[in-house]
Design a protein around this motif. Structure first.
Motif, PDB file in Angstrom:
ATOM      1  N   ALA A   1      12.144  55.094 -24.577  1.00 16.76           N
ATOM      2  CA  ALA A   1      10.756  55.504 -24.813  1.00 16.76           C
ATOM      3  C   ALA A   1       9.831  54.310 -24.807  1.00 16.76           C
ATOM      4  CB  ALA A   1      10.640  56.221 -26.158  1.00 16.76           C
ATOM      5  N   LEU A   2       8.673  54.514 -24.227  1.00 18.70           N
ATOM      6  CA  LEU A   2       7.558  53.608 -24.404  1.00 18.70           C
ATOM      7  C   LEU A   2       6.771  54.247 -25.546  1.00 18.70           C
ATOM      8  CD1 LEU A   2       6.427  51.032 -23.187  1.00 18.70           C
ATOM      9  CD2 LEU A   2       5.037  52.437 -21.681  1.00 18.70           C
ATOM     10  N   PRO A   3       6.672  53.568 -26.692  1.00 18.89           N
ATOM     11  CA  PRO A   3       6.094  54.196 -27.897  1.00 18.89           C
ATOM     12  C   PRO A   3       4.673  54.706 -27.713  1.00 18.89           C
ATOM     13  CG  PRO A   3       7.102  52.080 -28.420  1.00 18.89           C
ATOM     14  CD  PRO A   3       7.076  52.188 -26.923  1.00 18.89           C
ATOM     15  N   SER A   4       4.322  55.674 -28.529  1.00 21.63           N
ATOM     16  CA  SER A   4       3.017  56.332 -28.427  1.00 21.63           C
ATOM     17  C   SER A   4       1.848  55.387 -28.677  1.00 21.63           C
ATOM     18  CB  SER A   4       2.943  57.519 -29.387  1.00 21.63           C
ATOM     19  OG  SER A   4       3.139  57.083 -30.714  1.00 21.63           O
ATOM     20  N   ILE A   5       2.082  54.249 -29.281  1.00 27.34           N
ATOM     21  CA  ILE A   5       0.988  53.297 -29.511  1.00 27.34           C
ATOM     22  C   ILE A   5       0.647  52.506 -28.245  1.00 27.34           C
ATOM     23  CG2 ILE A   5       1.421  53.069 -31.986  1.00 27.34           C
ATOM     24  CD1 ILE A   5       2.817  50.384 -31.359  1.00 27.34           C
ATOM     25  N   TRP A   6       1.456  52.623 -27.200  1.00 26.92           N
ATOM     26  CA  TRP A   6       1.217  51.921 -25.935  1.00 26.92           C
ATOM     27  C   TRP A   6       0.509  52.852 -24.957  1.00 26.92           C
ATOM     28  CZ3 TRP A   6       4.372  47.508 -23.830  1.00 26.92           C
ATOM     29  CH2 TRP A   6       4.892  46.736 -24.857  1.00 26.92           C
ATOM     30  N   PRO A   7      -0.272  52.289 -24.061  1.00 27.79           N
ATOM     31  CA  PRO A   7      -0.841  53.132 -22.999  1.00 27.79           C
ATOM     32  C   PRO A   7       0.295  53.680 -22.130  1.00 27.79           C
ATOM     33  CG  PRO A   7      -1.829  50.928 -23.003  1.00 27.79           C
ATOM     34  CD  PRO A   7      -0.707  50.909 -23.978  1.00 27.79           C
ATOM     35  N   LEU A   8       0.117  54.849 -21.593  1.00 27.47           N
ATOM     36  CA  LEU A   8       1.102  55.504 -20.731  1.00 27.47           C
ATOM     37  C   LEU A   8       2.446  55.727 -21.434  1.00 27.47           C
ATOM     38  CD1 LEU A   8       0.401  53.651 -17.374  1.00 27.47           C
ATOM     39  CD2 LEU A   8      -0.478  55.854 -18.107  1.00 27.47           C
ATOM     40  N   SER A   9       2.402  55.937 -22.740  1.00 26.26           N
ATOM     41  CA  SER A   9       3.646  56.180 -23.473  1.00 26.26           C
ATOM     42  C   SER A   9       4.374  57.370 -22.853  1.00 26.26           C
ATOM     43  CB  SER A   9       3.358  56.441 -24.946  1.00 26.26           C
ATOM     44  OG  SER A   9       2.555  57.591 -25.093  1.00 26.26           O
ATOM     45  N   ASN A  10       5.699  57.253 -22.797  1.00 27.86           N
ATOM     46  CA  ASN A  10       6.490  58.305 -22.181  1.00 27.86           C
ATOM     47  C   ASN A  10       7.956  58.014 -22.417  1.00 27.86           C
ATOM     48  OD1 ASN A  10       7.173  60.561 -20.671  1.00 27.86           O
ATOM     49  ND2 ASN A  10       5.761  60.068 -19.023  1.00 27.86           N
ATOM     50  N   VAL A  11       8.789  58.954 -22.017  1.00 28.11           N
ATOM     51  CA  VAL A  11      10.234  58.757 -22.032  1.00 28.11           C
ATOM     52  C   VAL A  11      10.689  58.412 -20.618  1.00 28.11           C
ATOM     53  CG1 VAL A  11      10.685  60.251 -24.022  1.00 28.11           C
ATOM     54  CG2 VAL A  11      10.611  61.252 -21.741  1.00 28.11           C
ATOM     55  N   PHE A  12      11.812  57.702 -20.517  1.00 26.94           N
ATOM     56  CA  PHE A  12      12.314  57.360 -19.198  1.00 26.94           C
ATOM     57  C   PHE A  12      13.819  57.163 -19.248  1.00 26.94           C
ATOM     58  CE2 PHE A  12      10.863  53.520 -21.267  1.00 26.94           C
ATOM     59  CZ  PHE A  12      11.791  52.536 -20.952  1.00 26.94           C
ATOM     60  N   SER A  13      14.419  57.156 -18.068  1.00 26.26           N
ATOM     61  CA  SER A  13      15.876  57.115 -17.944  1.00 26.26           C
ATOM     62  C   SER A  13      16.343  55.835 -17.265  1.00 26.26           C
ATOM     63  CB  SER A  13      16.340  58.312 -17.100  1.00 26.26           C
ATOM     64  OG  SER A  13      15.879  58.152 -15.763  1.00 26.26           O
ATOM     65  N   ILE A  14      17.665  55.634 -17.267  1.00 28.58           N
ATOM     66  CA  ILE A  14      18.240  54.518 -16.524  1.00 28.58           C
ATOM     67  C   ILE A  14      17.931  54.683 -15.036  1.00 28.58           C
ATOM     68  CG2 ILE A  14      20.545  55.539 -16.264  1.00 28.58           C
ATOM     69  CD1 ILE A  14      19.751  51.806 -16.856  1.00 28.58           C
ATOM     70  N   GLY A  15      17.887  55.912 -14.559  1.00 32.35           N
ATOM     71  CA  GLY A  15      17.504  56.158 -13.170  1.00 32.35           C
ATOM     72  C   GLY A  15      16.097  55.668 -12.880  1.00 32.35           C
ATOM     73  N   ASP A  16      15.173  55.909 -13.808  1.00 29.13           N
ATOM     74  CA  ASP A  16      13.800  55.438 -13.637  1.00 29.13           C
ATOM     75  C   ASP A  16      13.749  53.909 -13.593  1.00 29.13           C
ATOM     76  OD1 ASP A  16      12.969  58.099 -13.745  1.00 29.13           O
ATOM     77  OD2 ASP A  16      12.475  57.992 -15.884  1.00 29.13           O
ATOM     78  N   VAL A  17      14.542  53.263 -14.442  1.00 27.40           N
ATOM     79  CA  VAL A  17      14.600  51.797 -14.450  1.00 27.40           C
ATOM     80  C   VAL A  17      15.080  51.295 -13.086  1.00 27.40           C
ATOM     81  CG1 VAL A  17      15.733  49.782 -15.477  1.00 27.40           C
ATOM     82  CG2 VAL A  17      14.915  51.642 -16.951  1.00 27.40           C
ATOM     83  N   LEU A  18      16.111  51.939 -12.535  1.00 29.39           N
ATOM     84  CA  LEU A  18      16.619  51.536 -11.222  1.00 29.39           C
ATOM     85  C   LEU A  18      15.598  51.796 -10.119  1.00 29.39           C
ATOM     86  CD1 LEU A  18      20.340  52.684 -11.472  1.00 29.39           C
ATOM     87  CD2 LEU A  18      19.453  50.335 -11.500  1.00 29.39           C
ATOM     88  N   ILE A  19      14.856  52.889 -10.221  1.00 31.47           N
ATOM     89  CA  ILE A  19      13.803  53.172  -9.239  1.00 31.47           C
ATOM     90  C   ILE A  19      12.797  52.019  -9.223  1.00 31.47           C
ATOM     91  CG2 ILE A  19      11.795  54.651  -8.764  1.00 31.47           C
ATOM     92  CD1 ILE A  19      13.587  57.028  -9.751  1.00 31.47           C
ATOM     93  N   ILE A  20      12.341  51.620 -10.382  1.00 31.28           N
ATOM     94  CA  ILE A  20      11.346  50.545 -10.485  1.00 31.28           C
ATOM     95  C   ILE A  20      11.942  49.213 -10.015  1.00 31.28           C
ATOM     96  CG2 ILE A  20       9.939  49.208 -12.107  1.00 31.28           C
ATOM     97  CD1 ILE A  20       9.779  51.923 -13.746  1.00 31.28           C
TER      98      ILE A  20
END
Length: 183
Positions: free
Chosen positions: A141-160
């Motif tokens: 998770a990117l915490p709610s106090i950050w802009p664009l907070s959201n949940v993400f996966s290992i797949g998303d990390v590999l995409i980036i």
């Protein structure tokens, strides 16, 4: 939106590391229509019509990954792009194993402030009681106090990561070469 922002940041780092974004024009990508359709389908079912045509959302969601897979297969020789394809493939496995929805960690959802499933609306990622392959789901998770907070996966990390490699290699930045920036 988190992946889009990360891709923009990756692109911005190319000139900062001595590369040129104009060099990206030299990459000859095939099957871009398939990728464009895949992204359009995801935007439509997740953001535009999450509560309409819901009977078609799961097959459309899975089909969008099949279309993206065509693009990645056709471009498998582009250095680094296979990493992005692997990330998408891992996301597809998790989504397919859970009936067309990405399982999310309840802890990550709470930390990010991400929306929970509404009755009658399609949500592409949500906490589930007994998810299959939960470790492939949205567990970070990117915490709610950050802009664009959201949940993400290992797949998303590999995409980036894959996109960053493609951009930096094609842009010939010093981040892609141990010898430094191009002369």
């Amino acid at each position: 939106m988190l992946i889009v922002a990360a891709v923009v940041i990756c692109a911005a780092t190319v000139p900062l590391t001595g590369g040129r974004l104009s060099s990206l024009q030299q990459i000859k990508l095939r099957g871009t229509l398939a990728l464009t359709l895949a992204l359009a389908i995801q935007v439509l079912i997740i953001s535009v019509f999450p509560d309409r045509f819901t009977a078609t959302h799961v097959p459309a969601h899975l089909g969008s990954y099949a279309l993206a897979g065509v693009f990645f297969w056709l471009n498998r020789r582009v250095p680094g792009l296979w990493i992005t394809g692997l990330g998408g493939g891992l996301n597809l496995v998790a989504i397919a194993a859970n009936g067309g929805v990405m399982p999310a960690s309840a802890t990550a959802v709470a930390a990010s402030g991400a929306p929970t499933a509404d009755a009658g609306a399609f949500i592409n990622s949500t906490a589930m009681a007994a998810p299959r392959l939960a470790w492939l789901g949205d567990v970070f998770a990117l915490p709610s106090i950050w802009p664009l907070s959201n949940v993400f996966s290992i797949g998303d990390v590999l995409i980036i990561l894959g996109v960053a490699i493609v951009l930096h290699r094609a842009g010939r930045s010093c981040a892609s070469s141990p010898s430094g920036p191009p002369s």
